[in-house]
Motif scaffolding. Sequence first.
Motif, short mmCIF file in Angstrom:
data_model
loop_
_atom_site.label_atom_id
_atom_site.label_comp_id
_atom_site.label_asym_id
_atom_site.label_seq_id
_atom_site.Cartn_x
_atom_site.Cartn_y
_atom_site.Cartn_z
N ILE A 1 3.50 5.11 -5.26
CA ILE A 1 4.90 5.41 -5.53
C ILE A 1 5.05 6.62 -6.44
O ILE A 1 6.11 6.85 -7.02
CB ILE A 1 5.62 4.20 -6.13
CG1 ILE A 1 4.88 3.68 -7.37
CG2 ILE A 1 5.77 3.09 -5.09
CD1 ILE A 1 5.65 2.61 -8.14
N LEU B 1 2.32 -1.90 -5.03
CA LEU B 1 2.84 -0.57 -5.27
C LEU B 1 2.33 -0.09 -6.62
O LEU B 1 2.38 -0.82 -7.60
CB LEU B 1 4.37 -0.58 -5.27
CG LEU B 1 5.07 -0.96 -3.96
CD1 LEU B 1 6.55 -1.21 -4.21
CD2 LEU B 1 4.87 0.13 -2.91
N ARG C 1 7.45 2.25 -0.38
CA ARG C 1 8.11 0.94 -0.41
C ARG C 1 8.40 0.45 1.01
O ARG C 1 8.27 -0.74 1.30
CB ARG C 1 9.39 1.03 -1.22
CG ARG C 1 9.15 1.31 -2.70
CD ARG C 1 10.44 1.28 -3.51
NE ARG C 1 10.18 1.59 -4.92
CZ ARG C 1 10.27 2.80 -5.45
NH1 ARG C 1 10.65 3.84 -4.70
NH2 ARG C 1 9.99 3.00 -6.73
#
Length: 261
Positions: A56, A103, A88
């Motif tokens: 991310i 993540l 995501r």
Amino acid sequence: MNRLPSLFLSHGAPTLPIDPSLPSAEFATLGAQLPRPEAVLMLSAHWGTAQPVASISTEPETIHDFYGFPRQLYEIQYPAPGAPDLARRAAALLGEGGLHAELQPHGLDHGTWVPMLLMFPDAAIPVAQLSIQPRLDAGHHFRVGRALRALKDEGVLVIGSGQITHNLRAADFSARPEDADPRVAEFTDWFEEKLTARDIDALLDYRRQAPHAVLMHPTDEHLLPVFAALGAADDDYSLTIQSLGTYQRALAMTNYVFGSA
């Protein structure tokens, strides 16, 4: 938007961008032939985790994850923007497919930035990495790709980055291309025959069925990304093979484009 292909890239040595004896121009040619994606999801052989992890990072660093190379290589930066929303979305798709994904921030390792630099040198396309699972098998990575298939209709280029043969112990770094071990071609010919025939069962069982499989891949982290790209492909995919030759006697470089028929 038309459905994008999925790709497997043999990213070669880290020196690919600076060594004129290596096929960097062919990557530029491939990049020019591809539809320009809105984002790239890259599964690189050089980021392995126990379970899938999607990056991310909004501004992923260029990771120089190698040692003993020319200083020029360590000065290269690939400042592509990250794609946290894509990460995501990928994690959500994996979850829908029964595969839990985490993540976390992660930069771009050389399995990602080397081919991206050559194909898309403007570094304007957002990139997210998704880890591979070196302790899990081809079937797992095929399922990962299957879960991600919807991304191809969302402007995302799903790329597996590794090497079609990868045995550094068998490599001879003074060898010429014509000195290639003939067993390399026997393995790659088998692999491409099965890809062309869309013989998924044989491909997933490659370690038992393919000639010299364990010699070509003592450990298979550099081949696992091809199964993710294959999983993301359409059932009736068209196959384009970009063969770039064999280097250091044992390291073949071939790229596969799994297009929509």
